[in-house]
Every structure is written in structure tokens, then in C-alpha cells.
Design an enzyme around this catalytic site. Sequence first.
Site, PDB file in Angstrom:
ATOM      1  N   TYR A   1     -13.669  18.726  -8.271  1.00  0.00           N
ATOM      2  CA  TYR A   1     -12.535  17.788  -8.168  1.00  0.00           C
ATOM      3  C   TYR A   1     -11.365  18.508  -7.482  1.00  0.00           C
ATOM      4  O   TYR A   1     -10.242  18.516  -7.952  1.00  0.00           O
ATOM      5  CB  TYR A   1     -12.146  17.315  -9.573  1.00  0.00           C
ATOM      6  CG  TYR A   1     -11.152  16.162  -9.625  1.00  0.00           C
ATOM      7  CD1 TYR A   1     -11.334  15.008  -8.870  1.00  0.00           C
ATOM      8  CD2 TYR A   1     -10.037  16.232 -10.458  1.00  0.00           C
ATOM      9  CE1 TYR A   1     -10.421  13.960  -8.924  1.00  0.00           C
ATOM     10  CE2 TYR A   1      -9.119  15.177 -10.538  1.00  0.00           C
ATOM     11  CZ  TYR A   1      -9.323  14.050  -9.769  1.00  0.00           C
ATOM     12  OH  TYR A   1      -8.423  13.000  -9.834  1.00  0.00           O
TER      13      TYR A   1
ATOM     14  N   ASP B   1       0.861  -1.188   0.000  1.00  0.00           N
ATOM     15  CA  ASP B   1       0.000   0.000   0.000  1.00  0.00           C
ATOM     16  C   ASP B   1       0.896   1.235   0.000  1.00  0.00           C
ATOM     17  O   ASP B   1       1.531   1.554   1.009  1.00  0.00           O
ATOM     18  CB  ASP B   1      -0.911  -0.020   1.237  1.00  0.00           C
ATOM     19  CG  ASP B   1      -1.850   1.180   1.263  1.00  0.00           C
ATOM     20  OD1 ASP B   1      -1.703   2.086   0.410  1.00  0.00           O
ATOM     21  OD2 ASP B   1      -2.725   1.213   2.146  1.00  0.00           O
TER      22      ASP B   1
ATOM     23  N   ILE C   1      -8.597   8.875 -20.028  1.00  0.00           N
ATOM     24  CA  ILE C   1      -7.994   7.644 -20.555  1.00  0.00           C
ATOM     25  C   ILE C   1      -8.897   6.487 -20.141  1.00  0.00           C
ATOM     26  O   ILE C   1      -9.258   6.372 -18.957  1.00  0.00           O
ATOM     27  CB  ILE C   1      -6.574   7.430 -19.983  1.00  0.00           C
ATOM     28  CG1 ILE C   1      -5.671   8.649 -20.241  1.00  0.00           C
ATOM     29  CG2 ILE C   1      -5.957   6.148 -20.553  1.00  0.00           C
ATOM     30  CD1 ILE C   1      -5.377   8.964 -21.682  1.00  0.00           C
TER      31      ILE C   1
HETATM   32  N1  LIG Z   1      -7.699   7.300 -16.349  1.00  0.00           N
HETATM   33  C1  LIG Z   1      -7.749   8.592 -16.471  1.00  0.00           C
HETATM   34  O1  LIG Z   1      -8.609   9.121 -17.191  1.00  0.00           O
HETATM   35  C2  LIG Z   1      -6.721   9.468 -15.775  1.00  0.00           C
HETATM   36  C3  LIG Z   1      -6.735  10.846 -16.066  1.00  0.00           C
HETATM   37  C4  LIG Z   1      -5.810  11.669 -15.430  1.00  0.00           C
HETATM   38  C5  LIG Z   1      -4.891  11.126 -14.533  1.00  0.00           C
HETATM   39  N2  LIG Z   1      -4.912   9.797 -14.279  1.00  0.00           N
HETATM   40  C6  LIG Z   1      -3.934   9.284 -13.304  1.00  0.00           C
HETATM   41  O2  LIG Z   1      -3.238   8.172 -13.834  1.00  0.00           O
HETATM   42  C7  LIG Z   1      -2.917   7.250 -12.784  1.00  0.00           C
HETATM   43  C8  LIG Z   1      -3.416   5.854 -13.141  1.00  0.00           C
HETATM   44  O3  LIG Z   1      -4.811   5.920 -13.356  1.00  0.00           O
HETATM   45  P1  LIG Z   1      -5.648   4.676 -13.961  1.00  0.00           P
HETATM   46  O4  LIG Z   1      -6.857   5.262 -14.579  1.00  0.00           O
HETATM   47  O5  LIG Z   1      -4.750   3.798 -14.753  1.00  0.00           O
HETATM   48  O6  LIG Z   1      -6.084   3.955 -12.590  1.00  0.00           O
HETATM   49  P2  LIG Z   1      -6.710   2.475 -12.335  1.00  0.00           P
HETATM   50  O7  LIG Z   1      -7.105   1.827 -13.603  1.00  0.00           O
HETATM   51  O8  LIG Z   1      -7.722   2.694 -11.260  1.00  0.00           O
HETATM   52  O9  LIG Z   1      -5.461   1.669 -11.724  1.00  0.00           O
HETATM   53  C9  LIG Z   1      -4.914   2.101 -10.501  1.00  0.00           C
HETATM   54  C10 LIG Z   1      -3.732   1.214 -10.125  1.00  0.00           C
HETATM   55  O10 LIG Z   1      -3.161   1.713  -8.893  1.00  0.00           O
HETATM   56  C11 LIG Z   1      -3.182   0.667  -7.896  1.00  0.00           C
HETATM   57  N3  LIG Z   1      -3.384   1.280  -6.578  1.00  0.00           N
HETATM   58  C12 LIG Z   1      -4.478   1.922  -6.120  1.00  0.00           C
HETATM   59  N4  LIG Z   1      -4.317   2.297  -4.850  1.00  0.00           N
HETATM   60  C13 LIG Z   1      -3.069   1.887  -4.482  1.00  0.00           C
HETATM   61  C14 LIG Z   1      -2.314   1.962  -3.273  1.00  0.00           C
HETATM   62  N5  LIG Z   1      -2.815   2.543  -2.167  1.00  0.00           N
HETATM   63  N6  LIG Z   1      -1.069   1.430  -3.250  1.00  0.00           N
HETATM   64  C15 LIG Z   1      -0.554   0.825  -4.351  1.00  0.00           C
HETATM   65  N7  LIG Z   1      -1.209   0.728  -5.523  1.00  0.00           N
HETATM   66  C16 LIG Z   1      -2.464   1.243  -5.581  1.00  0.00           C
HETATM   67  C17 LIG Z   1      -4.342  -0.245  -8.344  1.00  0.00           C
HETATM   68  O11 LIG Z   1      -4.234  -1.576  -7.851  1.00  0.00           O
HETATM   69  P3  LIG Z   1      -4.852  -1.994  -6.392  1.00  0.00           P
HETATM   70  O12 LIG Z   1      -6.226  -1.420  -6.338  1.00  0.00           O
HETATM   71  O13 LIG Z   1      -4.794  -3.479  -6.382  1.00  0.00           O
HETATM   72  O14 LIG Z   1      -3.940  -1.397  -5.374  1.00  0.00           O
HETATM   73  C18 LIG Z   1      -4.136  -0.224  -9.859  1.00  0.00           C
HETATM   74  O15 LIG Z   1      -3.066  -1.079 -10.232  1.00  0.00           O
HETATM   75  C19 LIG Z   1      -3.543   7.817 -11.499  1.00  0.00           C
HETATM   76  O16 LIG Z   1      -2.566   8.519 -10.765  1.00  0.00           O
HETATM   77  C20 LIG Z   1      -4.610   8.768 -12.021  1.00  0.00           C
HETATM   78  O17 LIG Z   1      -4.895   9.814 -11.147  1.00  0.00           O
HETATM   79  C21 LIG Z   1      -5.799   8.946 -14.874  1.00  0.00           C
END
Ligand SMILES: NC(=O)c1ccc[n+]([C@@H]2O[C@H](COP(=O)([O-])OP(=O)(O)OC[C@H]3O[C@@H](n4cnc5c(N)ncnc54)[C@H](OP(=O)(O)O)[C@@H]3O)[C@@H](O)[C@H]2O)c1
Length: 262
Positions: free
Chosen positions: A154, A65, A190
Site C-alpha cells: 500500500y 471532482d 472502518i
Molecule cells: N474506511 C477505512 O477503513 C479507512 C481507513 C483509513 C483511512 N480512511 C480514509 O478515510 C476517508 C474516507 O474513507 P471511506 O472509507 O469513508 O470512503 P468511501 O466510503 O469510499 O467514501 C468516499 C467518499 O468520497 C467521495 N469521493 C471519491 N472520490 C472523489 C473525488 N474525486 N472528488 C470528490 N469526492 C470524491 C465519494 O463519493 P463519489 O464517489 O460520488 O465521488 C464518497 O462520498 C478516505 O480519505 C480514506 O482514505 C478510511
Amino acid sequence: MDLGLRGKVAIVTGASKGIGRAIAEEFAAEGVHLALCARGQALLQEVAAALQRQHDVQVLPVAADLSTLAGVQTLVRQTVQRFGGVDILVNNAGAIRAGSLLGKPDAEWHEDWALKVFGYVRLMREVFPVLQARGGGRIINIIGGAGRQPNPGYLAGGGANAALMNITKALADEGGPQNILVNAINPGPIRTERWDGLMARLAAERGQTPQEVEAAWLRDNPLRRPGEPREVAALAVFLASPRASYINGAIIPVDGGATRCI
Ligand SMILES: NC(=O)c1ccc[n+]([C@@H]2O[C@H](COP(=O)([O-])OP(=O)(O)OC[C@H]3O[C@@H](n4cnc5c(N)ncnc54)[C@H](OP(=O)(O)O)[C@@H]3O)[C@@H](O)[C@H]2O)c1
């Protein structure tokens, strides 16, 4: 494409899903050994095993974590024990929830920032000396477009992202003379589990379908579609490579042109 990364060692956080997983896949295809982190062990192990099967790389899954200091230290300790060092850090694990000033309780701010602000800062602090010992390296922070586009719904996300952009730029000044290049990527929308969850939640709130919410959200996006995780990953891997040797302190959007500033 051979980006000249074969044999390097990278830490990728949030690597079991979405953007982090796509980044891990791109690194593995370039021959980079990986330490992957997420909390959920089963999926992380599956991803690690698949990458090891498909590519000639070693992959270490570390279930931790990253909103705790102990989790961050475990990840770095196990990575250094296994690989003898680190060349690239990709800070990506983040999960800030939406919420307005009056609608978001104290505990949520703390929990959200413990991962996306403190998790990133602590990991940089733990890895920086390891990169120094290596004679240089790369740090890539996956942040988010809301840092440049304030949104009252947000607040915690926009505030965290703005802080991380500032920290990225400042650390690039310190790292540059030591051959540690620090950059950031600001994804726009994304298509990941996180994005789909957001669309579903807003649809329920507004009495619309997720497709209607998504179409409205993307009306002002010049490409009229969400990005794919691999479209972020392509840039992350390039920034980690020798081809990006004069890019430092940059904060690059991958958002189809959605960000309204120059
Ligand atoms: N998708 C978008 O549209 C978007 C836009 C702007 C920015 N972002 C940023 O891009 C990054 C990735 O986003 P995503 O959309 O790919 O997210 P996602 O699909 O929700 O994946 C999140 C990943 O982080 C892990 N995670 C969550 N909490 C954690 C913790 N406390 N410790 C360790 N690992 C943890 C999750 O696995 P577990 O739950 O098993 O821990 C998972 O592998 C984030 O920082 C997000 O803010 C995303």
C-alpha cells in the site's frame, strides 16, 4: 451533546458515503450548516435533503471532482457565496488504491495523489484565507493509519498519509497564532464501502471469503472488529468544537488500538 457549534459553517468532503457522511450527520445534529461534496450528484442530494429534513440546518450539496483544482475552487466559491464564509474544513475524500512498487502504474499514483494529497492541500490553501477573514477556524484532515505503519502493498496510501501528517503538523504551527487549529484523525479499519470493497478484492485474490480475510486482518487489533463511521465522526466533531480549544497539530488514531507505535 451540545458542543457549542450551532450556527457554524462546515465543509465536509466525501460526504455522500462512509466516514464523511457520518461526519456530516454529526455536524447537522449539532446545528452546523453544511457544504457537502462528492462527485455523484444524486446520492449527495439525497444525503443533503435528509439532513435538512431531520435537523434545523441549511445544507448545500456541491457535486465536484476534488482531484482537480477547478473542483476544489468550485466547492469553496459556492460555499462562500451561500453562507458568507466557512468555520470548519473536513478533508475526507480519498480513494487510494493498493499496490506495490512494481505493481502500481504511474497513472494510478498520479490519480490517487491528485485527490488525497493535492485535493487536501488545495482545499486547505483555498479555505485558509477564508478562515483568516473569519478570525479563526478549524481544519481536520482524515488521513489513515498506514502513514505510520509502512506496508509494501500500500505504498501510495502510506506515502500520501505520511505526507499529509507532516503537512498537518506544519500548518498547525502557522495556523495556531491565528486561531486556526489544524488536526488530523487516522482511522484504522472502518466499516465503509471502501473497506468492504477491499475485503472482497483480497478474498477473490486469496480464494477466501471476505469474512476470513477480515478475521485475519483484525487478529492483531485489540478490539477484534472494524470501527463504525460514527466512531470517527464523534472525534471529528469534537475537534471542531470549542471544547477542543487547546488541541492543535495532533494526529489522533481511531483504530481500536491497532497502531503499533507510541
Ligand atoms: N474506511 C477505512 O477503513 C479507512 C481507513 C483509513 C483511512 N480512511 C480514509 O478515510 C476517508 C474516507 O474513507 P471511506 O472509507 O469513508 O470512503 P468511501 O466510503 O469510499 O467514501 C468516499 C467518499 O468520497 C467521495 N469521493 C471519491 N472520490 C472523489 C473525488 N474525486 N472528488 C470528490 N469526492 C470524491 C465519494 O463519493 P463519489 O464517489 O460520488 O465521488 C464518497 O462520498 C478516505 O480519505 C480514506 O482514505 C478510511
